[in-house]
Design a protein around this motif. Structure first.
Motif, PDB file in Angstrom:
ATOM      1  N   SER A 150       0.830  -1.199   0.000  1.00 34.60           N
ATOM      2  CA  SER A 150       0.000   0.000   0.000  1.00 34.60           C
ATOM      3  C   SER A 150       0.870   1.257   0.000  1.00 34.60           C
ATOM      4  CB  SER A 150      -0.921   0.002   1.223  1.00 34.60           C
ATOM      5  OG  SER A 150      -1.660   1.196   1.310  1.00 34.60           O
ATOM      6  N   LEU A 151       1.950   1.241   0.785  1.00 31.01           N
ATOM      7  CA  LEU A 151       2.858   2.383   0.825  1.00 31.01           C
ATOM      8  C   LEU A 151       3.488   2.637  -0.534  1.00 31.01           C
ATOM      9  CD1 LEU A 151       4.503   4.527   2.437  1.00 31.01           C
ATOM     10  CD2 LEU A 151       6.217   2.737   2.797  1.00 31.01           C
ATOM     11  N   ASN A 152       4.002   1.591  -1.162  1.00 33.34           N
ATOM     12  CA  ASN A 152       4.671   1.756  -2.456  1.00 33.34           C
ATOM     13  C   ASN A 152       3.679   2.145  -3.551  1.00 33.34           C
ATOM     14  OD1 ASN A 152       7.398   1.226  -1.694  1.00 33.34           O
ATOM     15  ND2 ASN A 152       6.881  -0.936  -1.457  1.00 33.34           N
ATOM     16  N   SER A 153       2.440   1.718  -3.424  1.00 30.95           N
ATOM     17  CA  SER A 153       1.399   2.144  -4.359  1.00 30.95           C
ATOM     18  C   SER A 153       1.123   3.643  -4.212  1.00 30.95           C
ATOM     19  CB  SER A 153       0.113   1.350  -4.111  1.00 30.95           C
ATOM     20  OG  SER A 153      -0.924   1.780  -4.968  1.00 30.95           O
ATOM     21  N   ALA A 154       1.079   4.118  -2.970  1.00 34.12           N
ATOM     22  CA  ALA A 154       0.888   5.555  -2.723  1.00 34.12           C
ATOM     23  C   ALA A 154       2.052   6.364  -3.288  1.00 34.12           C
ATOM     24  CB  ALA A 154       0.730   5.813  -1.233  1.00 34.12           C
ATOM     25  N   LEU A 155       3.260   5.823  -3.192  1.00 33.56           N
ATOM     26  CA  LEU A 155       4.435   6.523  -3.721  1.00 33.56           C
ATOM     27  C   LEU A 155       4.379   6.621  -5.248  1.00 33.56           C
ATOM     28  CD1 LEU A 155       7.118   4.933  -1.384  1.00 33.56           C
ATOM     29  CD2 LEU A 155       6.467   7.354  -1.454  1.00 33.56           C
ATOM     30  N   ILE A 156       3.854   5.596  -5.898  1.00 38.31           N
ATOM     31  CA  ILE A 156       3.680   5.655  -7.356  1.00 38.31           C
ATOM     32  C   ILE A 156       2.704   6.774  -7.712  1.00 38.31           C
ATOM     33  CG2 ILE A 156       2.747   4.421  -9.357  1.00 38.31           C
ATOM     34  CD1 ILE A 156       3.810   1.820  -8.064  1.00 38.31           C
ATOM     35  N   THR A 157       1.618   6.874  -6.956  1.00 37.64           N
ATOM     36  CA  THR A 157       0.639   7.948  -7.166  1.00 37.64           C
ATOM     37  C   THR A 157       1.278   9.314  -6.977  1.00 37.64           C
ATOM     38  OG1 THR A 157      -1.168   6.519  -6.408  1.00 37.64           O
ATOM     39  CG2 THR A 157      -1.567   8.899  -6.388  1.00 37.64           C
ATOM     40  N   ILE A 158       2.085   9.453  -5.935  1.00 37.75           N
ATOM     41  CA  ILE A 158       2.759  10.726  -5.660  1.00 37.75           C
ATOM     42  C   ILE A 158       3.714  11.083  -6.789  1.00 37.75           C
ATOM     43  CG2 ILE A 158       4.483  11.813  -4.157  1.00 37.75           C
ATOM     44  CD1 ILE A 158       3.115  10.298  -1.819  1.00 37.75           C
ATOM     45  N   SER A 159       4.470  10.097  -7.277  1.00 34.14           N
ATOM     46  CA  SER A 159       5.417  10.339  -8.369  1.00 34.14           C
ATOM     47  C   SER A 159       4.692  10.811  -9.626  1.00 34.14           C
ATOM     48  CB  SER A 159       6.210   9.065  -8.655  1.00 34.14           C
ATOM     49  OG  SER A 159       7.209   9.288  -9.633  1.00 34.14           O
ATOM     50  N   LYS A 160       3.522  10.194  -9.909  1.00 35.79           N
ATOM     51  CA  LYS A 160       2.736  10.586 -11.077  1.00 35.79           C
ATOM     52  C   LYS A 160       2.102  11.966 -10.888  1.00 35.79           C
ATOM     53  CE  LYS A 160       1.586   5.887 -12.624  1.00 35.79           C
ATOM     54  NZ  LYS A 160       0.509   4.866 -12.774  1.00 35.79           N
ATOM     55  N   THR A 161       1.798  12.318  -9.642  1.00 37.33           N
ATOM     56  CA  THR A 161       1.208  13.633  -9.355  1.00 37.33           C
ATOM     57  C   THR A 161       2.153  14.744  -9.791  1.00 37.33           C
ATOM     58  OG1 THR A 161      -0.046  12.774  -7.486  1.00 37.33           O
ATOM     59  CG2 THR A 161       0.346  15.150  -7.518  1.00 37.33           C
ATOM     60  N   GLY A 162       3.432  14.546  -9.527  1.00 40.85           N
ATOM     61  CA  GLY A 162       4.442  15.505  -9.967  1.00 40.85           C
ATOM     62  C   GLY A 162       4.700  16.626  -8.981  1.00 40.85           C
ATOM     63  N   LYS A 163       5.887  17.177  -9.072  1.00 40.20           N
ATOM     64  CA  LYS A 163       6.345  18.179  -8.113  1.00 40.20           C
ATOM     65  C   LYS A 163       5.544  19.478  -8.213  1.00 40.20           C
ATOM     66  CE  LYS A 163      10.572  19.843  -6.031  1.00 40.20           C
ATOM     67  NZ  LYS A 163      11.552  19.086  -5.265  1.00 40.20           N
ATOM     68  N   SER A 164       5.203  19.889  -9.429  1.00 39.09           N
ATOM     69  CA  SER A 164       4.490  21.161  -9.617  1.00 39.09           C
ATOM     70  C   SER A 164       3.129  21.133  -8.938  1.00 39.09           C
ATOM     71  CB  SER A 164       4.327  21.459 -11.112  1.00 39.09           C
ATOM     72  OG  SER A 164       5.587  21.655 -11.715  1.00 39.09           O
TER      73      SER A 164
END
Length: 394
Positions: free
Chosen positions: A348-362
């Protein structure tokens, strides 16, 4: 000016959420025209050895930001040896017992719990002296100890701890609970006991800072705090998967797992984890200006526990990735503070991190002003203290 005493096992210059929240309570009471004093051990936490300024002394009285701080002797230890740890707790408990019994203290006294033994000693003496006891319960012991596998259910130690817990609840004049779950638990034992919700909010005005964004850098996830059993940061470092994501993890802090974390990072540079050690609070906040998301983990779901980092980093304007379960999940979701992952579930944690990475820094940067305003409105320490004063709690 009315007097009030706070008894705590932790106080700055010691590090960690426990010391910070007691300091904030003391300062806010002073700002509301109370004469505040604090009774605590000689500074030693989290390393388990006396700070240089306290070595060779039995007691020290200081004036810190208009708060009188009386520090009493302790045999400090964070050893895994149960004998040494018990001796450490008993050393301060013994000195505290005689101090409260023979020294003049104000009528109104705030007692921090846990540690359970220290709160028991305080409540025992203060109840005999007919003081007004305001018990500030930040975690449920021994329940939390059972959930952390630090105590075996139905063991002798567990039964003794249950006795101590019920004693302090019964003798307290009133009780603060840092979560709704804590209050529910106390009312399940003593339904008529006066309880008030007291969240571990930071002083928002002090916390305000201007966050800096560099969109050319990876997303910077950070953990800042104690590196102990309850947080489970070492296990998190073992299982987190950042290699193929535009994310780095930066760790600030100290504690029992420090050496394991450093060794893991040294042996696995591809994991994109960086360790920065323990920094002074003001230096840490300056460093964090260029970071993006606060990681808030717990090793297991602890009933009643709500990490104060949720409120602290919300007040700084940081989105959070919460990995601790319980009431904290509800707070993060209700206030749109960021992302949650199921406690103890690294998939679940690593899935959330994938979502965060796709969200992008901006896009993460655009979340920060809204989170700051939400925290300013909903995590307001001044309003909380004034509301309790109006109810004549203090």
């Amino acid at each position: 000016m009315e007097e009030i005493l706070i008894i705590s096992n932790y106080y700055p210059p010691e590090k960690g959420a426990a010391a910070n929240r007691i300091e904030q309570l003391a300062l806010k009471l002073y700002q509301n025209n109370y004469k505040v004093s604090v009774l605590c051990p000689l500074g030693n936490y989290p390393k388990g050895e006396l700070f240089s300024e306290y070595k060779g002394k039995f007691s020290v009285t200081e004036k810190l930001q208009n708060i009188t701080v009386k520090r009493l002797w302790i045999y400090p230890s964070v050893s895994k040896n149960i004998f040494k740890r018990t001796l450490s707790v008993l050393s301060f408990a013994s000195v505290l017992f005689f101090y409260l019994l023979f020294k003049k203290t104000p009528h109104k006294i705030v007692v921090q719990s846990p540690p359970l033994l220290l709160s028991f000693v305080s409540v025992l003496v203060l109840s005999l002296l007919r003081k007004k006891i305001i018990l500030n319960v930040s975690d449920l012991w021994p329940l939390a100890a059972i959930e952390l596998n630090a105590l075996k259910k139905d063991s002798f130690s567990h039964r003794v701890s249950l006795f101590l817990e019920r004693f302090i609840y019964s003798k307290a004049t009133l009780i603060f609970g840092q979560s709704d779950e804590i209050i529910t638990h106390i009312h399940s034992i003593f339904p008529e006991k006066e309880c008030h919700l007291y969240r571990n909010f930071p002083d928002h005005q002090v916390a305000k800072m201007d966050l800096v964004a560099n969109t050319n850098e990876p997303i910077k996830l950070f953990y800042a705090g104690l590196l102990g059993v309850a947080q489970g940061v070492f296990e998190l470092c073992q299982n987190i998967e950042l290699e193929n994501l535009n994310i780095e993890l930066h760790i600030f802090g100290d504690g029992a797992e420090k050496s394991q974390i450093e060794e893991l990072i040294q042996q696995n540079p591809q994991k994109k984890i960086y360790f920065h050690g323990m920094l002074e609070r003001h230096i840490l906040h300056e460093k964090l200006k260029t970071f993006d998301i606060a990681l808030i983990p717990l090793k297991t779901r602890i009933y009643g526990s709500v990490p104060s980092k949720i409120f602290e980093y919300g007040a700084l304007g940081f989105p959070v990735l919460y990995f601790g379960g319980g009431e904290g999940e509800t707070i993060v979701q209700k206030n749109n503070l960021g992302w949650i992952a199921s406690v103890g579930n690294f998939e679940s944690l690593n899935s959330a991190l994938i979502t965060i990475s796709k969200t992008g820094k901006s896009e993460i940067q655009t979340m920060k002003p809204a989170i700051f305003e939400s925290a300013k409105k909903n995590f307001n320490l001044d309003f909380q203290i004034k509301n309790l004063i109006q109810k004549e709690v203090f």
